[in-house]
Design a protein around this motif. Structure first.
Motif, PDB file in Angstrom:
ATOM      1  N   LEU A   1      99.105  60.694  29.584  1.00 22.09           N
ATOM      2  CA  LEU A   1      99.201  60.763  28.129  1.00 22.09           C
ATOM      3  C   LEU A   1     100.214  61.676  27.647  1.00 22.09           C
ATOM      4  CD1 LEU A   1      95.406  61.516  27.368  1.00 22.09           C
ATOM      5  CD2 LEU A   1      96.871  59.375  27.489  1.00 22.09           C
ATOM      6  N   ALA A   2     101.168  62.410  28.601  1.00 22.73           N
ATOM      7  CA  ALA A   2     102.394  63.176  28.130  1.00 22.73           C
ATOM      8  C   ALA A   2     103.337  62.356  27.510  1.00 22.73           C
ATOM      9  CB  ALA A   2     102.801  63.934  29.472  1.00 22.73           C
ATOM     10  N   GLN A   3     103.538  60.881  27.869  1.00 24.41           N
ATOM     11  CA  GLN A   3     104.429  60.015  27.393  1.00 24.41           C
ATOM     12  C   GLN A   3     105.943  60.841  27.269  1.00 24.41           C
ATOM     13  OE1 GLN A   3     102.666  59.210  23.577  1.00 24.41           O
ATOM     14  NE2 GLN A   3     101.190  57.803  24.246  1.00 24.41           N
ATOM     15  N   GLY A   4     106.319  61.159  28.179  1.00 20.03           N
ATOM     16  CA  GLY A   4     107.487  61.245  28.531  1.00 20.03           C
ATOM     17  C   GLY A   4     107.774  62.987  28.044  1.00 20.03           C
ATOM     18  N   ARG A   5     107.017  63.588  27.443  1.00 18.15           N
ATOM     19  CA  ARG A   5     107.035  64.859  27.358  1.00 18.15           C
ATOM     20  C   ARG A   5     107.186  65.962  28.504  1.00 18.15           C
ATOM     21  NH1 ARG A   5     102.492  63.723  24.271  1.00 18.15           N
ATOM     22  NH2 ARG A   5     102.825  63.440  22.158  1.00 18.15           N
ATOM     23  N   SER A   6     107.984  66.922  28.293  1.00 22.97           N
ATOM     24  CA  SER A   6     107.966  67.790  29.376  1.00 22.97           C
ATOM     25  C   SER A   6     106.641  68.768  29.558  1.00 22.97           C
ATOM     26  CB  SER A   6     109.108  68.903  29.157  1.00 22.97           C
ATOM     27  OG  SER A   6     108.736  69.759  28.024  1.00 22.97           O
ATOM     28  N   ALA A   7     106.273  69.230  30.554  1.00 21.36           N
ATOM     29  CA  ALA A   7     105.097  69.939  30.784  1.00 21.36           C
ATOM     30  C   ALA A   7     104.898  71.080  29.602  1.00 21.36           C
ATOM     31  CB  ALA A   7     105.038  70.768  32.198  1.00 21.36           C
ATOM     32  N   ALA A   8     105.972  71.794  29.261  1.00 21.87           N
ATOM     33  CA  ALA A   8     105.825  72.738  28.113  1.00 21.87           C
ATOM     34  C   ALA A   8     105.441  72.090  26.840  1.00 21.87           C
ATOM     35  CB  ALA A   8     106.979  73.401  27.927  1.00 21.87           C
ATOM     36  N   ALA A   9     106.177  70.871  26.621  1.00 19.14           N
ATOM     37  CA  ALA A   9     105.933  70.113  25.369  1.00 19.14           C
ATOM     38  C   ALA A   9     104.410  69.538  25.460  1.00 19.14           C
ATOM     39  CB  ALA A   9     107.128  68.887  25.226  1.00 19.14           C
ATOM     40  N   PHE A  10     104.142  69.013  26.621  1.00 22.89           N
ATOM     41  CA  PHE A  10     102.735  68.492  26.393  1.00 22.89           C
ATOM     42  C   PHE A  10     101.558  69.456  26.464  1.00 22.89           C
ATOM     43  CE2 PHE A  10      99.074  66.486  29.468  1.00 22.89           C
ATOM     44  CZ  PHE A  10      98.684  65.586  28.454  1.00 22.89           C
ATOM     45  N   LEU A  11     101.870  70.833  26.646  1.00 20.89           N
ATOM     46  CA  LEU A  11     100.867  71.989  26.796  1.00 20.89           C
ATOM     47  C   LEU A  11     100.950  72.290  25.196  1.00 20.89           C
ATOM     48  CD1 LEU A  11      99.326  74.280  27.409  1.00 20.89           C
ATOM     49  CD2 LEU A  11     101.271  75.599  28.137  1.00 20.89           C
ATOM     50  N   ASP A  12     102.139  72.367  24.460  1.00 16.17           N
ATOM     51  CA  ASP A  12     102.031  72.365  23.061  1.00 16.17           C
ATOM     52  C   ASP A  12     101.386  71.449  22.139  1.00 16.17           C
ATOM     53  OD1 ASP A  12     103.449  74.755  23.334  1.00 16.17           O
ATOM     54  OD2 ASP A  12     105.592  73.800  23.157  1.00 16.17           O
ATOM     55  N   PHE A  13     101.542  70.144  22.834  1.00 13.91           N
ATOM     56  CA  PHE A  13     100.759  68.970  22.101  1.00 13.91           C
ATOM     57  C   PHE A  13      99.169  69.497  21.968  1.00 13.91           C
ATOM     58  CE2 PHE A  13      98.373  65.378  22.988  1.00 13.91           C
ATOM     59  CZ  PHE A  13      98.370  64.630  21.642  1.00 13.91           C
TER      60      PHE A  13
ATOM     61  N   VAL B   1      97.547  72.151  22.828  1.00 14.81           N
ATOM     62  CA  VAL B   1      97.134  73.371  21.951  1.00 14.81           C
ATOM     63  C   VAL B   1      97.059  73.063  20.591  1.00 14.81           C
ATOM     64  CG1 VAL B   1      97.707  75.667  21.434  1.00 14.81           C
ATOM     65  CG2 VAL B   1      97.765  75.013  23.958  1.00 14.81           C
ATOM     66  N   GLY B   2      98.321  72.497  19.981  1.00 16.25           N
ATOM     67  CA  GLY B   2      98.237  72.136  18.728  1.00 16.25           C
ATOM     68  C   GLY B   2      97.242  71.142  18.492  1.00 16.25           C
ATOM     69  N   GLU B   3      96.815  70.238  18.902  1.00 16.47           N
ATOM     70  CA  GLU B   3      95.809  69.187  18.707  1.00 16.47           C
ATOM     71  C   GLU B   3      94.354  70.092  18.487  1.00 16.47           C
ATOM     72  OE1 GLU B   3      93.832  65.094  20.568  1.00 16.47           O
ATOM     73  OE2 GLU B   3      94.133  66.886  21.856  1.00 16.47           O
ATOM     74  N   PHE B   4      94.119  70.953  19.289  1.00 14.10           N
ATOM     75  CA  PHE B   4      93.008  71.914  19.266  1.00 14.10           C
ATOM     76  C   PHE B   4      93.158  72.679  18.085  1.00 14.10           C
ATOM     77  CE2 PHE B   4      90.694  76.011  21.038  1.00 14.10           C
ATOM     78  CZ  PHE B   4      89.428  75.742  20.709  1.00 14.10           C
ATOM     79  N   GLU B   5      94.009  73.375  17.702  1.00 13.10           N
ATOM     80  CA  GLU B   5      94.209  73.833  16.280  1.00 13.10           C
ATOM     81  C   GLU B   5      93.839  72.981  15.307  1.00 13.10           C
ATOM     82  OE1 GLU B   5      97.247  77.558  16.851  1.00 13.10           O
ATOM     83  OE2 GLU B   5      98.124  75.796  17.204  1.00 13.10           O
ATOM     84  N   GLU B   6      94.279  71.820  15.260  1.00 15.19           N
ATOM     85  CA  GLU B   6      94.344  70.959  14.336  1.00 15.19           C
ATOM     86  C   GLU B   6      92.759  70.284  14.011  1.00 15.19           C
ATOM     87  OE1 GLU B   6      97.090  67.795  15.134  1.00 15.19           O
ATOM     88  OE2 GLU B   6      98.500  68.852  14.732  1.00 15.19           O
ATOM     89  N   ARG B   7      92.127  70.408  15.347  1.00 17.41           N
ATOM     90  CA  ARG B   7      90.718  69.923  15.232  1.00 17.41           C
ATOM     91  C   ARG B   7      89.922  70.970  14.694  1.00 17.41           C
ATOM     92  NH1 ARG B   7      88.657  66.013  18.243  1.00 17.41           N
ATOM     93  NH2 ARG B   7      90.782  65.145  18.067  1.00 17.41           N
ATOM     94  N   ILE B   8      90.139  72.278  14.939  1.00 20.50           N
ATOM     95  CA  ILE B   8      89.462  73.269  14.301  1.00 20.50           C
ATOM     96  C   ILE B   8      89.423  73.427  12.731  1.00 20.50           C
ATOM     97  CG2 ILE B   8      89.157  75.941  14.156  1.00 20.50           C
ATOM     98  CD1 ILE B   8      89.979  76.118  17.270  1.00 20.50           C
ATOM     99  N   ALA B   9      90.797  73.047  12.329  1.00 16.02           N
ATOM    100  CA  ALA B   9      91.172  73.046  10.981  1.00 16.02           C
ATOM    101  C   ALA B   9      90.325  71.872  10.482  1.00 16.02           C
ATOM    102  CB  ALA B   9      92.589  72.826  10.776  1.00 16.02           C
ATOM    103  N   GLN B  10      90.502  70.809  10.908  1.00 15.82           N
ATOM    104  CA  GLN B  10      89.678  69.581  10.405  1.00 15.82           C
ATOM    105  C   GLN B  10      88.209  69.982  10.168  1.00 15.82           C
ATOM    106  OE1 GLN B  10      90.285  66.104  12.868  1.00 15.82           O
ATOM    107  NE2 GLN B  10      88.598  64.970  12.079  1.00 15.82           N
ATOM    108  N   LEU B  11      87.525  70.220  11.335  1.00 12.85           N
ATOM    109  CA  LEU B  11      86.177  70.399  11.325  1.00 12.85           C
ATOM    110  C   LEU B  11      85.630  71.638  10.528  1.00 12.85           C
ATOM    111  CD1 LEU B  11      85.503  69.838  14.886  1.00 12.85           C
ATOM    112  CD2 LEU B  11      85.092  68.138  13.284  1.00 12.85           C
ATOM    113  N   GLY B  12      86.666  72.896  10.346  1.00 10.50           N
ATOM    114  CA  GLY B  12      86.260  73.966   9.969  1.00 10.50           C
ATOM    115  C   GLY B  12      85.759  74.915  10.896  1.00 10.50           C
ATOM    116  N   SER B  13      86.440  75.926  11.015  1.00  8.72           N
ATOM    117  CA  SER B  13      85.804  77.316  12.107  1.00  8.72           C
ATOM    118  C   SER B  13      84.534  77.396  12.065  1.00  8.72           C
ATOM    119  CB  SER B  13      87.022  78.381  12.043  1.00  8.72           C
ATOM    120  OG  SER B  13      87.005  79.103  10.744  1.00  8.72           O
ATOM    121  N   GLY B  14      84.106  77.373  10.993  1.00  4.31           N
ATOM    122  CA  GLY B  14      82.540  77.958  10.632  1.00  4.31           C
ATOM    123  C   GLY B  14      81.772  76.932  11.106  1.00  4.31           C
ATOM    124  N   THR B  15      82.080  75.708  11.545  1.00  2.00           N
ATOM    125  CA  THR B  15      81.071  74.880  12.127  1.00  2.00           C
ATOM    126  C   THR B  15      81.341  74.621  13.619  1.00  2.00           C
ATOM    127  OG1 THR B  15      82.568  72.987  12.020  1.00  2.00           O
ATOM    128  CG2 THR B  15      81.433  73.316   9.952  1.00  2.00           C
TER     129      THR B  15
END
Length: 460
Positions: free
Chosen positions: A189-201, A203-217
């Motif tokens: 699923l890295a789709q050509g990203r470097s390992a560092a860029a894939f890691l950032d993706f 981690v960023g997805e996790f942060e976005e999901r928490i924001a979407q769901l609300g950390s209180g949930t």
């Protein structure tokens, strides 16, 4: 019929009466799986006398191999001494001693151990604790679990809902309203990203999901250090530590599912901190804790987490979760004997010495035409069979070819666990250098023979 061998009776009973996991229902009652009669060291034997290297270590669990007199004696002695106690109002010496030993092995302050019957109930208990924890803290909305596609966490209703292997979902009612899935850290699923860029993706997805769901949930993040049954998927380096830091920011419990990786599979008692650089809030374990001799699982919980809902903070609560066989004395005695064998025989340092050889032996298969990728960490490895470009979606033909590799390997004396288009190997930790070389040689020969069948048009 009276003259029939016991082995023949077993085969017939398996065909006519046994209902096995992952049963293809169209073929129910038409054929039986091979019947194993006994095991010695890293080998098992069928009722026809076929001797096989146990390539998957049973189900990632036969760490010290088969036929250990030490564990057999511990089981027998404990069964004669005290075969059972009710965990609701008594305990037993092996359970108490084992909890203390495990507390010495776990990272950080994960010093409180709750025993269960296996991996599924271990993870289920950890998840139920998150419910209890947030209810006692007055946060009834904080119940959602974030897991990952390709992850596997068990077969109870709740752990199955957290399992991101979507092939397990059809024809079951998966309670998915509490679970939110992130992308698998599969390099495909890295789709050509470097390992560092894939890691950032990731981690960023996790942060976005928490924001979407609300950390209180969001109550918990549930993750295997390595997505084992999902295809031996190894997250980018630093993944777990960065996810844990985000969990801490949002008061989300980090649960490390070490049912596969604990008790030596990666060369350490627990892999979370020493191999993957994270100290979780909870660690689940099973499988290797007894080397598969008897069922046992458990969850180790952080003292700092428990302090928030115990003692003066208990608010009158009782953690009314448990099982008839919680802390079973015979199972705990087996685990203590297993730990003693691992220590006495130097199995952890031996495993660490074998890991580079195992890694190199599998990596050498990359030159074969059918091999698209090879992944390994500790003594867990997978060879990915692909007729198309690497990291493409596996086709039905790829899966058929991989299954044929497994069949030929069986004939040559090696059990390989088939998972879709993968050939998965995770040998007993006692495997010698020569035995690891033999495993890799058989797998190479099986792939070569399968390749010839493909070239000759026999598979298609």
């Amino acid at each position: 019929m009276d003259d029939m061998r016991n082995e023949d009776r077993a085969a017939l009973a398996a065909r006519d009466h046994l209902f096995s996991p992952s049963e293809e229902m169209e073929k129910l009652g038409q054929a039986a799986r091979p019947v194993l009669t006994h095991g010695e060291g890293i080998h098992v034997y069928t009722d026809t006398g076929h001797r096989l290297i146990d390539g998957p270590a049973g189900m990632w669990c036969t760490q010290i191999g088969y036929g250990s007199p030490d564990i057999a004696k511990a089981i027998s002695d404990q069964a004669l001494r005290l075969s059972y106690n009710s965990p609701w109002y008594t305990t037993n010496s092996p359970a108490a001693e084992l909890a203390g030993r495990i507390a010495e092995m776990t990272p950080g302050d994960l010093n409180r151990v709750f025993f269960t019957t296996g991996g599924s109930t271990a993870v289920d208990t950890a998840l139920r604790f998150t419910e209890y924890y947030n209810n006692v803290l007055g946060r009834p909305a904080k119940k959602k679990i974030i897991a990952r596609y390709d992850g596997y966490h068990g077969s109870t209703a709740l752990t199955a809902a957290c399992t991101g292997r979507t092939g397990n979902w059809p024809n079951f009612d998966i309670a998915g309203d509490r679970v939110s899935f992130l992308s698998s850290p599969n390099p495909r699923l890295a789709q050509g990203r470097s390992a560092a860029a894939f890691l950032d993706f990731l981690v960023g997805e996790f942060e976005e999901r928490i924001a979407q769901l609300g950390s209180g949930t969001v109550a918990a993040f549930l993750a295997e250090p390595v997505l084992a049954s999902g295809g031996v998927i190894i997250p980018p380096k630093g993944y777990h530590a960065r996810i844990k830091a985000i969990c801490e920011q949002h008061d989300i419990l980090y649960i490390s599912d070490e049912v596969v990786t604990a008790f030596g599979r990666c060369g350490e008692w627990f892999a979370s901190e020493s191999v993957f650089g994270v100290v979780p809030d909870m660690i689940t374990f099973a499988k290797g804790v007894t080397s598969g001799y008897v069922p046992l699982g458990g969850v180790a919980i952080s003292e700092s987490v428990l302090a928030r809902v115990s003692g003066g903070n208990a608010r009158g609560g009782w953690f009314n979760n448990g099982y008839t066989y919680t802390g079973h004395p015979v199972a705990c005695a087996a685990a203590l004997a297993n730990i003693a064998v691992i220590e006495r025989d130097g199995i952890l340092p031996h495993t660490r010495a074998m890991i580079p050889r195992f890694d190199a032996g599998l990596a050498a298969l990359r030159d074969l035409p059918l091999v698209a990728d090879v992944r390994a960490v500790g003594l867990i490895g997978a060879v990915e069979i692909m007729t198309g470009p690497p990291h493409a979606e596996a086709t039905d033909l790829d899966k058929k070819i991989a299954l044929r590799v497994d069949e030929i390997a069986w004939d040559l004396g090696l059990i390989v666990r088939p998972i879709a288009n993968l050939c998965v190997i995770s040998p007993p930790l006692i495997a010698t250098a020569a035995e690891i070389d033999r495993i890799c040689a058989i797998l190479r020969e099986a792939i070569l023979r399968t390749g010839k069948e493909v070239a000759d048009g026999h598979i298609g």
